[in-house]
Design a protein around this motif. Structure first.
Motif, PDB file in Angstrom:
ATOM      1  N   GLY A  28      -6.527  16.784  13.693  1.00 29.87           N
ATOM      2  CA  GLY A  28      -5.415  15.788  13.137  1.00 29.87           C
ATOM      3  C   GLY A  28      -5.805  14.359  12.787  1.00 29.87           C
ATOM      4  N   GLY A  29      -7.181  14.476  12.384  1.00 27.81           N
ATOM      5  CA  GLY A  29      -7.844  13.106  12.209  1.00 27.81           C
ATOM      6  C   GLY A  29      -7.689  12.512  10.849  1.00 27.81           C
ATOM      7  N   ALA A  30      -6.729  13.041  10.047  1.00 25.42           N
ATOM      8  CA  ALA A  30      -6.355  12.418   8.858  1.00 25.42           C
ATOM      9  C   ALA A  30      -5.465  11.189   8.724  1.00 25.42           C
ATOM     10  N   LYS A  31      -4.556  11.415   9.815  1.00 27.03           N
ATOM     11  CA  LYS A  31      -3.556  10.547   9.984  1.00 27.03           C
ATOM     12  C   LYS A  31      -3.014  10.011  11.131  1.00 27.03           C
ATOM     13  N   GLY A  32      -2.282   8.705  11.332  1.00 31.52           N
ATOM     14  CA  GLY A  32      -2.010   8.209  12.335  1.00 31.52           C
ATOM     15  C   GLY A  32      -2.982   8.012  13.461  1.00 31.52           C
ATOM     16  N   VAL A  33      -2.622   8.274  14.774  1.00 28.86           N
ATOM     17  CA  VAL A  33      -3.623   8.055  15.624  1.00 28.86           C
ATOM     18  C   VAL A  33      -5.133   8.668  15.459  1.00 28.86           C
ATOM     19  N   ARG A  58      -6.493   9.275  12.628  1.00 28.31           N
ATOM     20  CA  ARG A  58      -7.111   8.479  11.757  1.00 28.31           C
ATOM     21  C   ARG A  58      -7.712   7.200  12.129  1.00 28.31           C
ATOM     22  N   MET A  59      -7.091   6.611  13.137  1.00 26.14           N
ATOM     23  CA  MET A  59      -7.470   5.493  13.765  1.00 26.14           C
ATOM     24  C   MET A  59      -8.927   5.860  14.579  1.00 26.14           C
ATOM     25  N   PHE A  72     -15.084   5.962  14.981  1.00 29.04           N
ATOM     26  CA  PHE A  72     -16.364   6.948  15.153  1.00 29.04           C
ATOM     27  C   PHE A  72     -17.181   6.585  13.926  1.00 29.04           C
ATOM     28  N   VAL A  73     -16.702   6.785  12.743  1.00 28.93           N
ATOM     29  CA  VAL A  73     -17.420   6.434  11.532  1.00 28.93           C
ATOM     30  C   VAL A  73     -17.914   5.062  11.384  1.00 28.93           C
ATOM     31  N   ARG A  74     -17.317   3.970  11.712  1.00 19.40           N
ATOM     32  CA  ARG A  74     -17.611   2.626  11.729  1.00 19.40           C
ATOM     33  C   ARG A  74     -18.863   2.640  12.614  1.00 19.40           C
ATOM     34  N   ASN A  75     -18.939   3.224  13.415  1.00 16.20           N
ATOM     35  CA  ASN A  75     -20.038   2.888  14.547  1.00 16.20           C
ATOM     36  C   ASN A  75     -21.012   4.203  14.430  1.00 16.20           C
ATOM     37  N   GLY A  76     -21.102   4.890  13.293  1.00 18.49           N
ATOM     38  CA  GLY A  76     -22.265   5.628  12.961  1.00 18.49           C
ATOM     39  C   GLY A  76     -22.558   6.992  13.146  1.00 18.49           C
ATOM     40  N   CYS A  94      -6.691  15.338   4.423  1.00 22.00           N
ATOM     41  CA  CYS A  94      -8.296  15.457   5.070  1.00 22.00           C
ATOM     42  C   CYS A  94      -8.968  14.939   3.941  1.00 22.00           C
ATOM     43  N   HIS A  95      -9.298  15.389   2.712  1.00 20.24           N
ATOM     44  CA  HIS A  95     -10.015  14.798   1.545  1.00 20.24           C
ATOM     45  C   HIS A  95      -9.882  13.273   1.255  1.00 20.24           C
ATOM     46  N   SER A  96      -8.685  12.953   1.500  1.00 21.29           N
ATOM     47  CA  SER A  96      -8.300  11.514   0.953  1.00 21.29           C
ATOM     48  C   SER A  96      -8.853  10.668   2.066  1.00 21.29           C
ATOM     49  N   ALA A  97      -8.666  11.080   3.290  1.00 25.87           N
ATOM     50  CA  ALA A  97      -9.123  10.132   4.522  1.00 25.87           C
ATOM     51  C   ALA A  97     -10.606   9.972   4.596  1.00 25.87           C
ATOM     52  N   CYS A  98     -11.457  11.261   4.329  1.00 31.11           N
ATOM     53  CA  CYS A  98     -12.759  11.105   4.250  1.00 31.11           C
ATOM     54  C   CYS A  98     -13.327  10.160   3.149  1.00 31.11           C
ATOM     55  N   ALA A  99     -12.625  10.399   1.943  1.00 26.27           N
ATOM     56  CA  ALA A  99     -13.023   9.436   0.979  1.00 26.27           C
ATOM     57  C   ALA A  99     -12.850   8.031   1.113  1.00 26.27           C
ATOM     58  N   GLU A 100     -11.741   7.607   1.830  1.00 23.56           N
ATOM     59  CA  GLU A 100     -11.509   6.330   2.258  1.00 23.56           C
ATOM     60  C   GLU A 100     -12.667   5.941   3.439  1.00 23.56           C
ATOM     61  N   LEU A 101     -12.929   6.637   4.208  1.00 19.23           N
ATOM     62  CA  LEU A 101     -13.560   6.467   5.288  1.00 19.23           C
ATOM     63  C   LEU A 101     -15.340   6.177   4.701  1.00 19.23           C
TER      64      LEU A 101
END
Length: 275
Positions: free
Chosen positions: A18-23, A25-26, A31-35, A48-55
């Motif tokens: 459930g990592g693409a939206k809401g909590v 996604r936060m 985790f991405v910002r910290n390597g 899912c694909h949109s969130a990954c593209a943004e990150l």
């Protein structure tokens, strides 16, 4: 130990359901910002694909990690099995599993449907157990660290982080019977897993989240946002840094000895009396 090493998750492999939206996604962004290398699983493949593209388009910093989409409908056991196999084909080890996928259902007591119980208990509890079990071989510490009695001595265990709810700690005002019961079950499942998986070099902990800005909470916050903020000792709802930071702590060396805990991530609102 220096603070950079103590709280580092750099190069860790993380799966956020459930990592693409809401909590979710936060958490993924933290985790991405910290390597970390973050796999995002979601029933909504486009999201899912949109969130990954943004990150992956975040400013290029030395510590920035990557996000990889792995769409899956986790209400299905076959999809859980497919997801686990797909991850195992890509990674020799999974350092962190964040069980965030979940659903809610609010309806008056007299008309509350049986289908709500089936849906929520399946996704919020049963599939969490199934996916965790399927991914345990990837979460376990390497065999070289295991002693003859199968206990693993490591200061960097695998981590399972369950996203629970304060509605499992107190009775909510809203008629979300199956949701609160399923999250209470999830909290206890996490404690049971802590005892089972600890000797295998894996910790299990729960974040009992209060209100955060998400699709699930959108209507409630729209209608009662000011009242919810006013009822909180800290006078606000949760922010991305709150849930992201809690996950980074549990996933880093700093949280390596925390096992079987339920952390109320709610600003203290679950402590307030309604009388």
């Amino acid at each position: 130990m220096d603070i950079q090493s103590l709280f580092s998750v750099k190069d860790k492999v993380v799966l956020v359901t459930g990592g693409a939206k809401g909590v979710g996604r936060m958490i993924s962004e933290a985790f991405v910002r910290n390597g970390a290398r973050v796999y995002i699983a979601s029933r909504d493949a486009a999201a899912c694909h949109s969130a990954c593209a943004e990150l992956n388009a975040l400013p290029d910093e030395s510590s920035t990690g990557t996000a990889i989409p792995l769409p899956a409908d986790l209400s299905s056991l076959a999809e859980c099995e497919r997801l686990a196999a797909a991850l195992a084909a890509r990674e020799p080890r999974l350092h962190v599993l964040v069980n965030n996928s979940g659903a809610t259902w609010g309806e008056a007591y007299d008309s509350y449907p049986d289908a709500a119980w089936t849906k929520l208990m399946t996704l919020n509890v049963q599939r969490v157990f199934a996916l965790t079990r399927l991914l345990t071989p990837l979460l376990e510490s390497p065999p070289s660290q295991k002693s003859k009695n199968h206990h693993t001595a490591t200061d960097d265990p695998g981590r399972v982080i369950h996203i629970g709810s304060i509605d499992a700690l107190r009775v909510p005002l809203l008629p979300t019977f199956a949701y609160s019961a399923s999250k209470a079950a999830l909290h206890h499942l996490s404690r049971h897993l802590a005892v089972e998986l600890g000797p295998r070099g894996v910790t299990s902990n729960t974040l009992a989240c209060g209100p955060f800005p998400s699709k699930m909470m959108a209507a409630t916050l729209r209608n009662f946002g000011e009242e919810i903020k006013g009822a909180n000792p800290l006078g606000r709802i949760g922010l991305p840094e709150d849930v992201g930071g809690a996950c980074l702590f549990l996933a880093s060396r700093a949280g390596a000895f925390v096992n079987g805990a339920t952390v109320a991530l709610d600003g203290g609102v679950s402590l307030m009396s309604k009388i």
